[in-house]
Design an enzyme around this catalytic site. Structure first.
Site, short mmCIF file in Angstrom:
data_model
loop_
_atom_site.label_atom_id
_atom_site.label_comp_id
_atom_site.label_asym_id
_atom_site.label_seq_id
_atom_site.Cartn_x
_atom_site.Cartn_y
_atom_site.Cartn_z
N PHE A 1 -16.49 -13.47 30.34
CA PHE A 1 -15.32 -14.40 30.39
C PHE A 1 -15.01 -14.69 29.17
O PHE A 1 -15.91 -14.79 28.17
CB PHE A 1 -15.76 -15.70 30.99
CG PHE A 1 -14.76 -16.80 31.15
CD1 PHE A 1 -13.54 -16.31 31.84
CD2 PHE A 1 -15.01 -17.77 30.33
CE1 PHE A 1 -12.42 -17.71 31.59
CE2 PHE A 1 -13.91 -18.75 30.40
CZ PHE A 1 -12.70 -18.71 30.91
N GLN A 2 -13.67 -14.52 28.59
CA GLN A 2 -13.06 -15.03 27.26
C GLN A 2 -13.72 -13.86 26.32
O GLN A 2 -13.96 -14.32 24.98
CB GLN A 2 -13.39 -16.15 26.71
CG GLN A 2 -12.30 -17.10 27.65
CD GLN A 2 -12.19 -18.53 27.31
OE1 GLN A 2 -12.90 -19.20 26.62
NE2 GLN A 2 -11.06 -19.09 27.32
N LYS B 1 -21.64 -17.08 20.10
CA LYS B 1 -22.12 -18.20 20.43
C LYS B 1 -23.65 -18.45 20.26
O LYS B 1 -24.08 -19.52 19.70
CB LYS B 1 -21.92 -18.55 21.90
CG LYS B 1 -22.05 -19.89 22.14
CD LYS B 1 -21.49 -20.54 23.22
CE LYS B 1 -21.52 -21.98 23.72
NZ LYS B 1 -20.98 -22.32 24.92
N GLU C 1 -3.25 -21.34 18.51
CA GLU C 1 -4.25 -20.60 17.58
C GLU C 1 -3.39 -19.94 16.58
O GLU C 1 -3.58 -19.83 15.43
CB GLU C 1 -5.22 -19.63 18.31
CG GLU C 1 -6.09 -20.47 19.06
CD GLU C 1 -5.95 -20.61 20.43
OE1 GLU C 1 -4.61 -20.48 20.93
OE2 GLU C 1 -6.69 -20.81 21.25
N MET D 1 20.33 -13.03 12.45
CA MET D 1 20.18 -11.98 11.72
C MET D 1 20.41 -10.58 12.64
O MET D 1 21.07 -9.62 12.22
CB MET D 1 18.91 -11.81 10.98
CG MET D 1 18.93 -10.66 9.91
SD MET D 1 20.09 -10.57 8.81
CE MET D 1 19.23 -11.40 7.60
#
Lengths: 153, 558
Positions: free
Chosen positions: B113-114, B163, B51, B472
C-alpha cells in the site's frame, strides 16, 4: 560513428539505472553495455559501446561524468576490446570445419549434451560479427553476445 | 555519540544544516518523521495543502533566500505529487532537499500500500537521489544530500527513507566534512582560460554579456555589475537572470529571446563576442540555432562542464563558479579607453527604434499597465512570483527588477501552478511584500495554497491577470493556427473573489485603473492573503515575439 567508453562508478544501488537512464533520457544509443565490480574496490567498471558524432560523444562523456557516483570516464587512447559470444548448434548439423573456425576466433566448445553443443568465441566486436556470420552455416539454434569489455593500453 | 532513531537523525541533520523551515504534507510512511517534527524545536514545519505545492514552496524559499529549501512528503502518491516540484527545481538548478517516506524495507518490491519506486521516478528530475537502506548510512546520506544540493551546479536532491529506517536506532555522528571520492565540482576557473578570455574581450569590437540564472545561483551579481561597468560592455539577460543588473542600468538591454527586447536580440545577433555567464543557450533564447550569433566567438563560463559546448561551441570555455571567475576576470581585465563606444552607439539606435511598449487604454485594463503599476505601488521592491504564460512574460518585460532573487518563476520547465506555492515559500524567506502574478488558468492549478497562507496568517497578494483564456496558448493559436482556439477559452470561470473569501482571505475584482490601484494599496495594508482579479484585454498579445524556430532577429514587433 562507433565509440567505446569506460566509466568507473561507485558500486552502489541504482548506479546502472542512472547510466541507462542517462542514455535513454537524452536519446543516445547504447550498442552494448557491460558492468562488473572492479576487484578489491568499491567501484564497478562500465563498458559502453555507443555511436554518434563528435558533439554527441562529447556530451555522453560529460553527462556520464556529471553523475554523482562517477569516479572516472575513460574515453580516449587505445583499447583492448573483447566480446564473447555463445552459439548453440544442433548435433544433427555437419560440423566439418568447425575446429578450424573456432581456432581462428579464440573459440572453443563450451558445453555439449545429447542434443546440441555450445561453442564460444572471444574477440573484438567486428570479428565476433564475422564469427556469427560464419557460424550461420551450422544453422545455430541460439546466439548470445556479451557486449564488449575494454581495457586501455 | 548520540543514539537516535532515524526520524531524530533527520531533525538533527536539519539543525546542523541550519534549516529554519520545512514545507510538507504528512502520511503513513512519514508518520515517524512527523512525530519527531512535532517534538523538536529546531525548525518550523509549514503544512501545505498539496505535495506539489510543498516542493514549489521549498523551491520559492530557496530562490528568494539563497538557502537550501527542504520539503517532506510521504510515500506513494505523496511522492508522485512532488515530482513536478522536483522537475521544476531541477530545470532551474534550485538547491533543495526532498525527504520522502517509503514503505518499510521488507515491503519494498511487494506492491505494498502506497508503495512506488520513488528513486526510480525521481532519477531523471533530480541532481541526485538516495534510497536509505540502513540506519547507519542515514547521517552520511543527509550530509551528502545537502552538500550536493548546494554545491557545484545546484539542484534538488531526493532522499527516500523507508518507515522502518525512520524508527531504527543507530549512532548519530553527523560528518563535519564531506569525503566524496566521485563528486568534486570545479569551482575555480582555469587561469589560462581566463587570461585568454580577457584577451578576446580586449580584441573584440562588439562584445555582449549574456547573463543567465547561474549569475543568481552563484550570487555573482555584484561582480558582474562591476565587470560590466568597468569594461562598459552591454548585457542581455535571460528570464532567469532578471535582477542581476539594475533595470535602469544603461548597459542593460533587457530580456533576450523569444519575447526579448528588440535591442537585446539584435545586439546578441550582431555581436562578435558573446560572453555567456551562467546561461545555457536555451532554445527560447537562441531561436534558430544556425542563425544564432553567426559572427560571434563565445566565452562560456559555467560550473557545469556539460553545459559548455552542448548547444553552441565555445572558443573560450571556463568551468568554475561564476562568482570566483568574475573576481578573476575583474582582476585581469584591462580595457583601455572606451573602446566599445561605437558598439553601444549602434545598440542605442536599436533601443530607440523599437522600445518595449504597448497601446494603453482607458476602456480596458492592459496587463502591461498593471505590471508597471505593481512596481510603482510597491516601490519596485516586492518579491514577484509568477506562473507560466503571457503574464509571466509581461512581468519579465515590464517589471523593473533591480536586485537578484526578486523574481521567482519557472523558467526551464515552465510549470503552470508554480506561482502561488512559490510565493508561499517566499513569504517565509523575506519580509518584503510577496506578490504572485498568475493567469486565470495557472492560478487554479494550486489554488488550495490560499489555505496554507490563511492558516499561517501570511500576506501574499495574488494578482490574477484574467483574460478568460489560456493566454499564451491562445496567442500561438492566433498566430500559427488560424485562430482555432482549441480548448483555450476559459470563459466559464469560478468567482475568484468568493473563492478567496471562502478560504478566509480577501478578494477584489477590478476592471479599471483606479480600482486596481485602490485594491493593491488596500491589499498591502492587510495582514492576510488576498486575490485581486484583474479583468484584462482578452486578446492582448505578448510582443515582440520570435516564432518558434525562427532567428531571434526576426521578431514580430506589432
Amino acid at each position: 560513428m562507433r565509440r567505446v567508453i569506460s566509466a568507473i562508478v561507485l558500486n552502489e544501488h541504482g548506479v546502472l539505472s542512472r547510466i541507462a537512464g542517462l542514455f535513454s533520457g537524452r536519446g543516445y544509443n547504447i550498442d552494448s553495455l557491460t558492468v562488473a565490480p572492479v576487484p578489491d574496490s568499491e567501484f564497478s567498471r562500465v563498458s559502453i559501446v555507443t555511436s554518434g558524432d563528435e558533439r554527441v560523444f562529447e556530451q555522453i562523456v560529460k553527462q556520464l561524468h556529471k553523475l554523482i557516483p562517477t569516479y572516472k570516464v575513460i574515453d580516449s587512447g587505445e583499447y583492448v576490446e573483447k566480446e564473447m559470444v555463445l552459439v548453440k548448434i544442433s548435433l544433427n548439423e555437419d560440423f566439418s570445419g568447425l575446429d578450424a573456425i573456432l581456432k581462428s576466433y579464440n573459440g572453443s566448445v563450451a558445453n555439449a549434451n545429447e542434443n546440441y553443443i555450445i561453442v564460444m568465441a572471444c574477440d573484438n566486436a567486428s570479428r565476433i560479427d564475422c564469427f556469427i556470420k560464419v557460424m550461420k552455416k551450422y544453422n545455430p539454434i541460439q546466439i548470445v553476445r556479451s557486449g564488449s569489455v575494454m581495457m586501455e593500453v | 555519540m548520540k543514539r537516535l532513531n532515524g526520524s531524530q537523525m533527520i531533525s538533527e541533520a536539519l539543525k546542523h544544516e541550519g534549516v529554519e523551515f520545512v514545507f510538507g504534507y504528512p502520511g503513513g510512511a512519514a508518520l515517524n518523521i512527523y512525530d519527531e517534527t512535532y517534538k523538536q524545536n529546531y525548525f518550523t514545519h509549514i503544512l501545505t495543502r498539496h505535495e506539489q505545492a510543498a516542493v514549489h514552496a521549498a523551491d520559492g524559499y530557496a530562490r528568494a533566500s539563497g538557502k537550501v529549501g527542504v520539503a517532506f512528503v510521504t510515500s506513494g502518491p505523496g511522492f508522485t505529487n512532488a515530482v513536478t516540484g522536483l522537475a521544476t527545481a531541477y530545470a532551474d538548478s534550485i538547491p533543495l532537499v526532498l525527504i520522502s517516506g517509503q514503505v518499510a524495507l521488507p515491503l519494498i518490491g511487494t506492491d505494498a500500500f502506497q508503495e512506488i519506486d520513488a528513486v526510480g521516478i525521481s532519477r531523471p528530475c533530480v541532481k541526485h537521489n538516495f534510497l536509505v537502506k540502513t540506519i547507519d548510512e542515514l547521517p552520511r546520506i543527509l550530509k551528502e544530500a545537502f552538500y550536493i544540493a548546494r554545491s557545484g551546479r545546484p539542484g534538488p536532491v531526493h532522499v527516500d527513507v523507508p518507515k522502518d529506517v525512520t524508527a531504527a536506532i543507530g549512532d548519530f555522528v553527523y560528518p563535519d566534512e564531506i569525503k566524496m571520492q566521485t563528486y568534486k565540482p570545479t569551482t575555480k576557473g582555469h587561469p589560462n582560460q581566463i587570461k585568454k578570455a580577457c584577451e578576446a574581450i580586449s580584441k573584440s569590437k562588439k562584445p555582449i554579456l549574456y547573463l543567465g540564472g547561474g549569475a543568481i545561483n552563484s550570487n555573482a551579481s555584484d561582480e558582474i555589475r562591476k565587470f560590466a561597468a568597468t569594461a562598459k560592455i552591454p548585457a542581455v539577460l535571460t528570464l532567469m537572470a532578471l535582477g542581476v543588473l539594475r533595470s535602469d542600468d544603461e548597459l542593460n538591454l533587457g530580456m533576450v529571446g523569444m519575447h526579448g527586447s528588440y535591442a537585446a536580440n539584435m545586439a546578441l545577433s550582431e555581436s562578435d563576442l558573446i560572453i555567456c555567464l551562467g546561461a545555457r543557450f536555451d532554445d527560447r533564447v537562441t531561436g534558430k540555432l544556425s542563425e544564432f550569433g553567426k559572427n560571434a566567438k563565445v566565452i562560456h563560463v559555467d560550473i557545469d562542464p556539460s553545459s559548455i559546448g552542448k548547444i553552441v561551441n565555445a572558443e573560450y570555455p571556463i568551468v568554475g563558479d561564476l562568482k570566483n571567475v568574475m573576481i578573476e576576470l575583474n582582476d585581469k581585465i584591462d580595457i583601455k579607453d572606451d573602446i566599445f563606444k561605437p558598439w553601444r552607439d549602434q545598440i542605442e539606435i536599436y533601443k530607440k527604434l523599437h522600445p518595449l511598449g504597448y497601446k494603453d487604454s482607458d476602456e480596458v485594463l492592459k496587463p502591461q499597465w498593471v505590471v508597471q503599476n505593481i512596481a510603482k505601488i510597491t516601490g519596485e521592491d516586492a518579491i514577484i512570483a509568477t506562473d507560466v504564460g503571457q503574464h509571466q512574460m509581461w512581468v519579465a518585460q515590464f517589471y523593473p527588477f533591480n536586485e537578484p532573487r526578486h523574481l521567482l518563476t519557472s523558467g526551464g520547465l515552465g510549470t503552470m501552478g508554480y506561482g502561488l506555492p512559490s510565493a508561499v515559500g517566499a513569504a517565509w524567506a523575506s519580509d518584503k511584500p510577496v506578490i504572485a502574478v498568475s493567469g486565470d488558468g495557472g492560478f487554479l492549478m494550486n489554488i488550495q495554497e490560499l489555505m496554507t497562507l490563511v492558516a499561517n496568517k501570511k500576506r501574499v497578494i495574488n494578482i490574477i491577470l484574467n483574460n478568460n483564456f489560456l493566454g499564451m496558448v491562445r496567442q500561438w493559436q492566433t498566430f500559427f493556427y488560424e485562430e482555432r482556439y482549441s480548448n483555450t477559452d476559459l470563459s466559464i470561470q469560478p468567482n475568484f473573489v468568493k473563492i478567496c473569501e471562502g478560504f478566509g482571505g480577501v478578494g477584489f475584482s477590478v476592471k479599471t485603473k483606479d480600482e486596481f490601484k485602490a485594491a493593491l494599496k488596500k491589499a498591502l495594508e492587510l495582514d492576510t492573503v488576498s486575490v485581486i482579479e484583474v479583468k484584462i484585454d482578452r486578446f492582448e498579445n505578448v510582443l515582440p515575439m520570435v516564432p518558434a524556430g525562427a532567428a531571434i532577429y526576426n521578431m514580430i514587433l506589432e
